[in-house]
Write a protein that holds these residues in place. Structure first.
Motif, PDB file in Angstrom:
ATOM      1  N   TYR A  63       0.849  -1.190   0.000  1.00 16.90           N
ATOM      2  CA  TYR A  63       0.000   0.000   0.000  1.00 16.90           C
ATOM      3  C   TYR A  63       0.882   1.236   0.000  1.00 16.90           C
ATOM      4  O   TYR A  63       1.694   1.439   0.907  1.00 16.90           O
ATOM      5  CB  TYR A  63      -0.941   0.013   1.205  1.00 16.90           C
ATOM      6  CG  TYR A  63      -2.033   1.053   1.036  1.00 16.90           C
ATOM      7  CD1 TYR A  63      -3.191   0.750   0.345  1.00 16.90           C
ATOM      8  CD2 TYR A  63      -1.865   2.337   1.515  1.00 16.90           C
ATOM      9  CE1 TYR A  63      -4.179   1.699   0.149  1.00 16.90           C
ATOM     10  CE2 TYR A  63      -2.851   3.298   1.329  1.00 16.90           C
ATOM     11  CZ  TYR A  63      -4.005   2.978   0.650  1.00 16.90           C
ATOM     12  OH  TYR A  63      -4.970   3.921   0.448  1.00 16.90           O
ATOM     13  N   ASN A  64       0.729   2.066  -1.031  1.00 21.73           N
ATOM     14  CA  ASN A  64       1.573   3.263  -1.127  1.00 21.73           C
ATOM     15  C   ASN A  64       0.770   4.512  -1.493  1.00 21.73           C
ATOM     16  O   ASN A  64       1.275   5.408  -2.154  1.00 21.73           O
ATOM     17  CB  ASN A  64       2.724   3.041  -2.116  1.00 21.73           C
ATOM     18  CG  ASN A  64       2.221   2.745  -3.517  1.00 21.73           C
ATOM     19  OD1 ASN A  64       1.025   2.716  -3.764  1.00 21.73           O
ATOM     20  ND2 ASN A  64       3.148   2.528  -4.429  1.00 21.73           N
ATOM     21  N   GLU A  65      -0.494   4.536  -1.074  1.00 20.62           N
ATOM     22  CA  GLU A  65      -1.358   5.694  -1.296  1.00 20.62           C
ATOM     23  C   GLU A  65      -1.642   6.367   0.045  1.00 20.62           C
ATOM     24  O   GLU A  65      -1.347   5.822   1.102  1.00 20.62           O
ATOM     25  CB  GLU A  65      -2.676   5.258  -1.948  1.00 20.62           C
ATOM     26  CG  GLU A  65      -2.518   4.606  -3.312  1.00 20.62           C
ATOM     27  CD  GLU A  65      -2.016   5.557  -4.383  1.00 20.62           C
ATOM     28  OE1 GLU A  65      -2.326   6.757  -4.301  1.00 20.62           O
ATOM     29  OE2 GLU A  65      -1.321   5.088  -5.301  1.00 20.62           O
ATOM     30  N   LEU A  66      -2.253   7.534  -0.029  1.00 19.30           N
ATOM     31  CA  LEU A  66      -2.601   8.260   1.183  1.00 19.30           C
ATOM     32  C   LEU A  66      -3.621   7.515   2.033  1.00 19.30           C
ATOM     33  O   LEU A  66      -4.554   6.910   1.510  1.00 19.30           O
ATOM     34  CB  LEU A  66      -3.201   9.620   0.820  1.00 19.30           C
ATOM     35  CG  LEU A  66      -2.231  10.757   0.571  1.00 19.30           C
ATOM     36  CD1 LEU A  66      -2.939  11.916  -0.122  1.00 19.30           C
ATOM     37  CD2 LEU A  66      -1.603  11.229   1.878  1.00 19.30           C
ATOM     38  N   ILE A  67      -3.423   7.566   3.326  1.00 15.42           N
ATOM     39  CA  ILE A  67      -4.408   7.143   4.313  1.00 15.42           C
ATOM     40  C   ILE A  67      -4.756   8.420   5.070  1.00 15.42           C
ATOM     41  O   ILE A  67      -3.875   9.083   5.624  1.00 15.42           O
ATOM     42  CB  ILE A  67      -3.830   6.092   5.274  1.00 15.42           C
ATOM     43  CG1 ILE A  67      -3.432   4.841   4.500  1.00 15.42           C
ATOM     44  CG2 ILE A  67      -4.823   5.778   6.396  1.00 15.42           C
ATOM     45  CD1 ILE A  67      -2.631   3.841   5.302  1.00 15.42           C
ATOM     46  N   VAL A  68      -6.032   8.801   5.071  1.00 17.03           N
ATOM     47  CA  VAL A  68      -6.442  10.074   5.676  1.00 17.03           C
ATOM     48  C   VAL A  68      -7.579   9.829   6.661  1.00 17.03           C
ATOM     49  O   VAL A  68      -8.539   9.126   6.342  1.00 17.03           O
ATOM     50  CB  VAL A  68      -6.902  11.086   4.595  1.00 17.03           C
ATOM     51  CG1 VAL A  68      -7.399  12.382   5.226  1.00 17.03           C
ATOM     52  CG2 VAL A  68      -5.761  11.371   3.617  1.00 17.03           C
ATOM     53  N   ILE A  69      -7.449  10.419   7.828  1.00 20.30           N
ATOM     54  CA  ILE A  69      -8.522  10.399   8.820  1.00 20.30           C
ATOM     55  C   ILE A  69      -8.905  11.848   9.086  1.00 20.30           C
ATOM     56  O   ILE A  69      -8.053  12.667   9.437  1.00 20.30           O
ATOM     57  CB  ILE A  69      -8.085   9.715  10.124  1.00 20.30           C
ATOM     58  CG1 ILE A  69      -7.678   8.292   9.822  1.00 20.30           C
ATOM     59  CG2 ILE A  69      -9.194   9.802  11.164  1.00 20.30           C
ATOM     60  CD1 ILE A  69      -7.586   7.383  10.978  1.00 20.30           C
ATOM     61  N   ARG A  70     -10.190  12.131   8.887  1.00 15.48           N
ATOM     62  CA  ARG A  70     -10.704  13.487   9.085  1.00 15.48           C
ATOM     63  C   ARG A  70     -11.610  13.530  10.308  1.00 15.48           C
ATOM     64  O   ARG A  70     -12.139  12.521  10.729  1.00 15.48           O
ATOM     65  CB  ARG A  70     -11.531  13.939   7.878  1.00 15.48           C
ATOM     66  CG  ARG A  70     -10.765  14.039   6.602  1.00 15.48           C
ATOM     67  CD  ARG A  70     -11.609  14.621   5.503  1.00 15.48           C
ATOM     68  NE  ARG A  70     -12.906  13.950   5.411  1.00 15.48           N
ATOM     69  CZ  ARG A  70     -13.554  13.735   4.299  1.00 15.48           C
ATOM     70  NH1 ARG A  70     -13.060  14.155   3.170  1.00 15.48           N
ATOM     71  NH2 ARG A  70     -14.712  13.118   4.289  1.00 15.48           N
ATOM     72  N   GLY A  71     -11.794  14.733  10.816  1.00 11.92           N
ATOM     73  CA  GLY A  71     -12.767  14.942  11.882  1.00 11.92           C
ATOM     74  C   GLY A  71     -12.331  14.484  13.255  1.00 11.92           C
ATOM     75  O   GLY A  71     -13.167  14.221  14.122  1.00 11.92           O
ATOM     76  N   ILE A  72     -11.023  14.392  13.478  1.00 13.13           N
ATOM     77  CA  ILE A  72     -10.526  14.003  14.806  1.00 13.13           C
ATOM     78  C   ILE A  72     -10.741  15.191  15.750  1.00 13.13           C
ATOM     79  O   ILE A  72     -10.242  16.284  15.498  1.00 13.13           O
ATOM     80  CB  ILE A  72      -9.032  13.627  14.759  1.00 13.13           C
ATOM     81  CG1 ILE A  72      -8.805  12.461  13.794  1.00 13.13           C
ATOM     82  CG2 ILE A  72      -8.520  13.299  16.164  1.00 13.13           C
ATOM     83  CD1 ILE A  72      -7.333  12.184  13.502  1.00 13.13           C
ATOM     84  N   PRO A  73     -11.477  14.998  16.840  1.00 16.05           N
ATOM     85  CA  PRO A  73     -11.740  16.119  17.746  1.00 16.05           C
ATOM     86  C   PRO A  73     -10.458  16.626  18.415  1.00 16.05           C
ATOM     87  O   PRO A  73      -9.600  15.842  18.801  1.00 16.05           O
ATOM     88  CB  PRO A  73     -12.678  15.526  18.799  1.00 16.05           C
ATOM     89  CG  PRO A  73     -13.188  14.255  18.219  1.00 16.05           C
ATOM     90  CD  PRO A  73     -12.147  13.774  17.247  1.00 16.05           C
TER      91      PRO A  73
END
Length: 188
Positions: A63-73
């Motif tokens: 896996y060599n693509e972006l991993i994005v997590i949004r909305g972290i308080p």
């Protein structure tokens, strides 16, 4: 940070200095509540970011693509006025053979935000901790917060949002990757 914490007596003295009566019915338990609250609000000083970031090699080999997590308080207190600031963080990274447990990114945000902070330092600390402990190809952090030191005093402007970002590794020179991250951070 020192092991010394504010005691109930310290908070009672503060209430008296404000012109309040700490023995008034509504304030009798306030010093005890403040001790508990500030221990929680500053619990990040006792946490080691490296211990929070559980790293996995299984599942990340190709896996060599972006991993994005949004909305972290984000809930923190500014070091200038001890006023709260709050909002949301977005964290993204491109793995380099290792991934991190997704919940650990929220724990990392909490670790640094539960210290007296400025938003700029908070943003950089999160990005640097990921680069150091995960060793990804790239890390991006965007934080959007409202600051009560601006909204409730001073300029008293409600609803303004401060946005900070930190881009490390391949996100610095690679404009296409940077644009992709920022688009994902915005929800585009």
């Amino acid at each position: 940070m020192s092991e010394q914490q504010f005691t109930e007596q310290d908070w009672r003295r503060l209430l008296v200095s404000l012109g309040e009566n700490p023995d008034r019915a509504g304030l009798v338990e306030t010093p005890s509540r403040l001790v508990t609250a500030w221990k929680h609000w500053t619990s990040g000083y006792t946490q080691d970011p490296a211990e929070l970031l559980k790293v996995f090699e299984d599942g990340a080999e190709e896996y060599n693509e972006l991993i994005v997590i949004r909305g972290i308080p984000v809930y923190s207190h500014c070091e200038h006025h001890l006023a709260p600031f709050f909002g949301k963080a977005t964290i993204g990274y491109v793995p380099n053979g290792k991934i991190v447990g997704l919940s650990k990114l929220t724990r990392l945000v909490n670790c640094f935000s539960r210290r007296l902070q400025v938003q700029e330092r908070l943003t950089i600390q999160i990005a640097n901790a990921l680069m150091t402990n995960l060793e990804p190809k790239a890390v991006g952090v965007v934080i959007r917060c409202r600051h009560m030191c601006m909204e409730s005093r001073g300029i008293s402007t409600e609803g303004e949002e401060t946005v900070t970002s930190s881009m490390l590794g391949e996100l610095q020179p690679n404009l296409a990757l940077r644009t992709e991250f920022l688009d994902l951070a915005r929800g585009a």
